[in-house]
Design a protein around this motif. Structure first.
Motif, short mmCIF file in Angstrom:
data_model
loop_
_atom_site.label_atom_id
_atom_site.label_comp_id
_atom_site.label_asym_id
_atom_site.label_seq_id
_atom_site.Cartn_x
_atom_site.Cartn_y
_atom_site.Cartn_z
N GLU A 44 0.82 -1.20 0.00
CA GLU A 44 0.00 0.00 0.00
C GLU A 44 0.86 1.26 0.00
O GLU A 44 1.90 1.33 0.67
CB GLU A 44 -0.90 -0.01 1.23
CG GLU A 44 -2.06 0.94 1.15
CD GLU A 44 -3.09 0.68 2.23
OE1 GLU A 44 -4.26 1.10 2.05
OE2 GLU A 44 -2.75 0.04 3.25
N VAL A 45 0.42 2.26 -0.76
CA VAL A 45 1.07 3.56 -0.74
C VAL A 45 0.93 4.15 0.66
O VAL A 45 -0.17 4.11 1.24
CB VAL A 45 0.43 4.50 -1.78
CG1 VAL A 45 0.96 5.93 -1.63
CG2 VAL A 45 0.66 3.98 -3.19
N PRO A 46 2.00 4.69 1.25
CA PRO A 46 1.89 5.30 2.57
C PRO A 46 0.76 6.33 2.61
O PRO A 46 0.52 7.04 1.64
CB PRO A 46 3.25 5.95 2.79
CG PRO A 46 4.18 5.12 1.95
CD PRO A 46 3.38 4.72 0.74
N ALA A 47 0.10 6.41 3.76
CA ALA A 47 -1.11 7.21 3.86
C ALA A 47 -0.86 8.71 3.86
O ALA A 47 -1.75 9.49 3.52
CB ALA A 47 -1.88 6.83 5.13
N ASP A 48 0.33 9.13 4.24
CA ASP A 48 0.58 10.58 4.28
C ASP A 48 2.05 10.86 4.01
O ASP A 48 2.88 9.96 3.93
CB ASP A 48 0.16 11.17 5.63
CG ASP A 48 0.74 10.41 6.82
OD1 ASP A 48 1.88 9.90 6.71
OD2 ASP A 48 0.07 10.32 7.85
N GLY A 49 2.34 12.14 3.83
CA GLY A 49 3.71 12.55 3.58
C GLY A 49 4.08 12.55 2.10
O GLY A 49 3.35 12.02 1.25
N ALA A 50 5.21 13.16 1.81
CA ALA A 50 5.71 13.22 0.43
C ALA A 50 6.07 11.83 -0.07
O ALA A 50 6.47 10.95 0.70
CB ALA A 50 6.92 14.13 0.36
N LEU A 51 5.91 11.64 -1.37
CA LEU A 51 6.20 10.35 -2.00
C LEU A 51 7.26 10.52 -3.07
O LEU A 51 7.29 11.53 -3.77
CB LEU A 51 4.93 9.78 -2.64
CG LEU A 51 3.76 9.45 -1.72
CD1 LEU A 51 2.54 9.08 -2.54
CD2 LEU A 51 4.12 8.32 -0.76
N ASP A 52 8.10 9.53 -3.20
CA ASP A 52 9.03 9.44 -4.32
C ASP A 52 9.42 7.98 -4.49
O ASP A 52 8.98 7.11 -3.73
CB ASP A 52 10.26 10.34 -4.12
CG ASP A 52 11.05 10.02 -2.86
OD1 ASP A 52 10.88 8.90 -2.30
OD2 ASP A 52 11.84 10.87 -2.42
N ALA A 53 10.24 7.71 -5.50
CA ALA A 53 10.59 6.32 -5.79
C ALA A 53 11.33 5.68 -4.62
O ALA A 53 11.12 4.50 -4.31
CB ALA A 53 11.45 6.26 -7.05
N HIS A 54 12.17 6.45 -3.96
CA HIS A 54 12.95 5.86 -2.87
C HIS A 54 12.05 5.47 -1.71
O HIS A 54 12.21 4.39 -1.12
CB HIS A 54 14.02 6.85 -2.39
CG HIS A 54 15.10 6.19 -1.60
ND1 HIS A 54 15.01 5.97 -0.25
CD2 HIS A 54 16.30 5.66 -1.99
CE1 HIS A 54 16.11 5.37 0.18
NE2 HIS A 54 16.90 5.16 -0.85
N ARG A 55 11.06 6.29 -1.39
CA ARG A 55 10.16 5.94 -0.29
C ARG A 55 9.28 4.75 -0.66
O ARG A 55 8.98 3.90 0.18
CB ARG A 55 9.29 7.14 0.09
CG ARG A 55 8.42 6.84 1.32
CD ARG A 55 7.59 8.01 1.76
NE ARG A 55 6.86 7.67 2.98
CZ ARG A 55 5.81 8.34 3.44
NH1 ARG A 55 5.36 9.41 2.77
NH2 ARG A 55 5.21 7.96 4.55
#
Length: 226
Positions: A35-46
Protein backbone atom coordinates in the motif's frame (compact mmCIF):
# COMPACT_ATOMS: atom_id res chain seq x y z
CA UNK A 1 -16.44 24.58 -18.47
CA UNK A 2 -15.57 24.48 -14.78
CA UNK A 3 -11.82 24.26 -14.23
CA UNK A 4 -10.92 24.49 -10.54
CA UNK A 5 -7.35 23.70 -9.56
CA UNK A 6 -8.28 20.17 -8.56
CA UNK A 7 -11.54 18.29 -8.88
CA UNK A 8 -12.27 15.47 -6.49
CA UNK A 9 -14.11 12.45 -7.84
CA UNK A 10 -17.45 11.34 -6.43
CA UNK A 11 -17.36 7.57 -6.59
CA UNK A 12 -20.49 6.31 -4.86
CA UNK A 13 -20.13 2.79 -3.45
CA UNK A 14 -16.57 1.59 -2.91
CA UNK A 15 -17.44 -2.10 -2.73
CA UNK A 16 -19.57 -4.35 -4.93
CA UNK A 17 -20.13 -8.00 -4.06
CA UNK A 18 -19.10 -9.33 -0.67
CA UNK A 19 -15.51 -10.54 -0.54
CA UNK A 20 -14.83 -14.24 -0.33
CA UNK A 21 -12.58 -15.53 2.46
CA UNK A 22 -9.50 -15.68 0.25
CA UNK A 23 -10.11 -12.19 -1.08
CA UNK A 24 -10.54 -10.79 2.41
CA UNK A 25 -7.24 -12.42 3.37
CA UNK A 26 -5.50 -10.65 0.49
CA UNK A 27 -6.74 -7.31 1.77
CA UNK A 28 -5.72 -8.06 5.32
CA UNK A 29 -2.33 -9.63 4.62
CA UNK A 30 -0.98 -8.41 1.29
CA UNK A 31 -2.41 -4.91 0.91
CA UNK A 32 -0.50 -3.48 3.92
CA UNK A 33 2.75 -4.68 2.32
CA UNK A 34 2.16 -2.96 -1.03
CA UNK A 35 0.00 0.00 0.00
CA UNK A 36 1.07 3.56 -0.74
CA UNK A 37 1.89 5.30 2.57
CA UNK A 38 -1.11 7.21 3.86
CA UNK A 39 0.58 10.58 4.28
CA UNK A 40 3.71 12.55 3.58
CA UNK A 41 5.71 13.22 0.43
CA UNK A 42 6.20 10.35 -2.00
CA UNK A 43 9.03 9.44 -4.32
CA UNK A 44 10.59 6.32 -5.79
CA UNK A 45 12.95 5.86 -2.87
CA UNK A 46 10.16 5.94 -0.29
CA UNK A 47 7.97 3.61 -2.32
CA UNK A 48 10.56 1.15 -3.63
CA UNK A 49 13.82 1.88 -1.82
CA UNK A 50 15.68 3.14 -4.90
CA UNK A 51 15.53 5.78 -7.64
CA UNK A 52 13.77 3.74 -10.31
CA UNK A 53 11.44 5.36 -12.90
CA UNK A 54 7.79 5.70 -11.86
CA UNK A 55 4.55 5.23 -13.77
CA UNK A 56 1.04 5.69 -12.43
CA UNK A 57 -2.34 4.28 -13.42
CA UNK A 58 -5.54 6.14 -12.52
CA UNK A 59 -8.44 3.76 -11.92
CA UNK A 60 -6.89 0.38 -12.72
CA UNK A 61 -10.12 -1.64 -12.69
CA UNK A 62 -9.25 -5.24 -11.90
CA UNK A 63 -5.55 -4.60 -12.43
CA UNK A 64 -4.90 -6.48 -15.69
CA UNK A 65 -3.20 -3.57 -17.44
CA UNK A 66 -1.22 -2.58 -14.36
CA UNK A 67 0.02 -6.14 -13.83
CA UNK A 68 0.93 -6.61 -17.49
CA UNK A 69 2.92 -3.39 -17.57
CA UNK A 70 4.66 -4.25 -14.30
CA UNK A 71 5.55 -7.71 -15.59
CA UNK A 72 7.03 -6.27 -18.78
CA UNK A 73 9.08 -3.60 -16.99
CA UNK A 74 10.30 -5.00 -13.64
CA UNK A 75 12.84 -2.18 -13.34
CA UNK A 76 10.03 0.40 -13.22
CA UNK A 77 7.92 1.23 -10.18
CA UNK A 78 4.16 1.22 -10.82
CA UNK A 79 1.63 3.07 -8.68
CA UNK A 80 -1.97 1.98 -9.12
CA UNK A 81 -4.89 4.03 -7.76
CA UNK A 82 -8.41 2.61 -7.61
CA UNK A 83 -11.31 3.66 -5.34
CA UNK A 84 -13.20 0.36 -5.47
CA UNK A 85 -12.30 -2.43 -3.07
CA UNK A 86 -13.16 -5.22 -5.51
CA UNK A 87 -10.78 -3.74 -8.07
CA UNK A 88 -8.01 -3.54 -5.48
CA UNK A 89 -8.61 -7.20 -4.65
CA UNK A 90 -8.23 -8.05 -8.33
CA UNK A 91 -4.91 -6.22 -8.50
CA UNK A 92 -3.71 -7.91 -5.31
CA UNK A 93 -4.42 -11.26 -6.94
CA UNK A 94 -2.16 -10.33 -9.85
CA UNK A 95 0.56 -9.07 -7.50
CA UNK A 96 0.54 -12.36 -5.60
CA UNK A 97 0.26 -14.62 -8.65
CA UNK A 98 3.04 -12.89 -10.58
CA UNK A 99 5.16 -12.00 -7.51
CA UNK A 100 5.22 -8.35 -8.54
CA UNK A 101 7.60 -6.48 -6.26
CA UNK A 102 7.36 -3.31 -8.36
CA UNK A 103 3.72 -2.40 -7.68
CA UNK A 104 2.25 -0.12 -5.02
CA UNK A 105 -1.51 0.33 -4.60
CA UNK A 106 -3.73 3.10 -3.29
CA UNK A 107 -7.43 2.53 -2.64
CA UNK A 108 -8.87 5.99 -3.16
CA UNK A 109 -8.59 9.16 -5.20
CA UNK A 110 -5.57 9.16 -7.51
CA UNK A 111 -5.18 12.93 -7.23
CA UNK A 112 -4.33 12.66 -3.53
CA UNK A 113 -1.36 10.48 -4.50
CA UNK A 114 -0.30 12.46 -7.57
CA UNK A 115 -0.15 15.74 -5.66
CA UNK A 116 2.27 14.20 -3.13
CA UNK A 117 4.84 13.31 -5.80
CA UNK A 118 7.65 15.70 -6.79
CA UNK A 119 7.23 17.64 -10.01
CA UNK A 120 8.55 15.78 -13.07
CA UNK A 121 8.53 12.48 -11.15
CA UNK A 122 6.52 10.30 -13.53
CA UNK A 123 7.55 8.62 -16.77
CA UNK A 124 3.95 7.81 -17.73
CA UNK A 125 0.35 8.19 -16.58
CA UNK A 126 -2.39 5.82 -17.72
CA UNK A 127 -6.10 6.72 -17.64
CA UNK A 128 -8.02 3.83 -19.20
CA UNK A 129 -11.79 3.87 -19.56
CA UNK A 130 -12.53 6.45 -16.88
CA UNK A 131 -16.06 7.05 -15.68
CA UNK A 132 -17.58 9.12 -18.53
CA UNK A 133 -20.05 11.09 -16.38
CA UNK A 134 -22.26 11.40 -19.46
CA UNK A 135 -24.66 14.10 -18.24
CA UNK A 136 -23.55 17.61 -19.10
CA UNK A 137 -24.03 18.82 -15.54
CA UNK A 138 -21.56 16.16 -14.37
CA UNK A 139 -18.83 17.07 -16.88
CA UNK A 140 -16.80 18.81 -14.17
CA UNK A 141 -16.35 15.42 -12.47
CA UNK A 142 -14.45 13.95 -15.41
CA UNK A 143 -10.76 13.32 -14.86
CA UNK A 144 -10.03 14.93 -18.22
CA UNK A 145 -10.51 18.49 -17.05
CA UNK A 146 -7.95 21.25 -16.83
CA UNK A 147 -7.63 21.06 -13.04
CA UNK A 148 -6.55 17.40 -12.88
CA UNK A 149 -4.61 17.76 -16.13
CA UNK A 150 -2.62 20.67 -14.70
CA UNK A 151 -1.60 18.42 -11.83
CA UNK A 152 -0.78 15.48 -14.10
CA UNK A 153 1.26 17.73 -16.38
CA UNK A 154 3.26 19.05 -13.44
CA UNK A 155 4.18 15.55 -12.29
CA UNK A 156 5.13 14.17 -15.72
CA UNK A 157 8.69 14.50 -16.94
CA UNK A 158 9.23 16.41 -20.21
CA UNK A 159 8.67 13.91 -23.00
CA UNK A 160 6.75 11.52 -20.72
CA UNK A 161 3.54 9.95 -21.94
CA UNK A 162 -0.09 10.39 -20.93
CA UNK A 163 -2.36 7.62 -22.23
CA UNK A 164 -6.13 7.83 -22.35
CA UNK A 165 -8.42 5.03 -23.48
CA UNK A 166 -12.20 5.24 -23.79
CA UNK A 167 -15.10 3.52 -25.52
CA UNK A 168 -17.55 6.32 -24.72
CA UNK A 169 -18.25 8.69 -27.66
CA UNK A 170 -19.16 11.58 -25.36
CA UNK A 171 -15.92 11.22 -23.41
CA UNK A 172 -13.96 10.84 -26.63
CA UNK A 173 -15.28 14.14 -27.99
CA UNK A 174 -14.84 15.85 -24.64
CA UNK A 175 -11.25 14.66 -24.26
CA UNK A 176 -10.32 15.76 -27.77
CA UNK A 177 -11.80 19.20 -27.09
CA UNK A 178 -10.08 19.64 -23.73
CA UNK A 179 -6.70 18.31 -24.83
CA UNK A 180 -6.75 20.44 -28.01
CA UNK A 181 -6.83 23.54 -25.81
CA UNK A 182 -3.66 22.61 -23.97
CA UNK A 183 -0.16 23.59 -25.02
CA UNK A 184 1.70 21.30 -22.61
CA UNK A 185 0.68 18.03 -24.33
CA UNK A 186 1.33 16.91 -27.90
CA UNK A 187 -1.03 14.33 -29.42
CA UNK A 188 0.86 11.44 -31.02
CA UNK A 189 -1.36 10.85 -34.01
CA UNK A 190 -0.72 11.32 -37.71
CA UNK A 191 -3.66 9.32 -39.10
CA UNK A 192 -6.79 7.59 -37.73
CA UNK A 193 -5.01 4.27 -37.31
CA UNK A 194 -2.88 5.85 -34.61
CA UNK A 195 -5.83 6.14 -32.24
CA UNK A 196 -8.25 3.51 -33.56
CA UNK A 197 -5.88 0.57 -33.11
CA UNK A 198 -4.48 -0.56 -29.77
CA UNK A 199 -0.68 -0.14 -29.63
CA UNK A 200 1.33 -3.31 -29.12
CA UNK A 201 2.58 -2.16 -25.71
CA UNK A 202 -0.95 -1.30 -24.50
CA UNK A 203 -2.23 -4.49 -22.81
CA UNK A 204 -5.89 -5.25 -23.33
CA UNK A 205 -8.18 -5.11 -20.31
CA UNK A 206 -11.31 -7.05 -19.38
CA UNK A 207 -13.33 -3.86 -19.67
CA UNK A 208 -12.04 -3.25 -23.19
CA UNK A 209 -12.95 -6.76 -24.32
CA UNK A 210 -16.43 -6.30 -22.88
CA UNK A 211 -16.82 -3.00 -24.71
CA UNK A 212 -15.90 -4.60 -28.03
CA UNK A 213 -18.29 -7.52 -27.43
CA UNK A 214 -21.02 -4.93 -27.11
CA UNK A 215 -20.00 -3.42 -30.43
CA UNK A 216 -18.36 -0.30 -29.01
CA UNK A 217 -15.51 1.45 -30.76
CA UNK A 218 -12.44 2.01 -28.59
CA UNK A 219 -10.15 5.03 -28.92
CA UNK A 220 -6.51 5.06 -27.82
CA UNK A 221 -5.04 8.51 -27.21
CA UNK A 222 -1.34 9.07 -26.57
CA UNK A 223 0.07 12.44 -25.58
CA UNK A 224 3.62 13.55 -24.85
CA UNK A 225 4.33 16.09 -22.14
CA UNK A 226 5.96 19.15 -23.67
Amino acid sequence: MNDPATIRRLYGRRQGHKLREGQAALVEELLPKVEVPADGALDAHRLFGDDRPLRLEIGFGAGEHLAAQATTAPEVGFIGCEPFLNGVVGALGHVREKALANVRLHMGDALTVIERLPDAALDAVYLLHPDPWRKARHAKRRMVNHGPLDLIAAKLKPGAEFRLGTDDPTYCRWAMMVMARRHDFTWIARHPGDFLGRPADWPETRYERKARRHGHEVWYFRYLRG
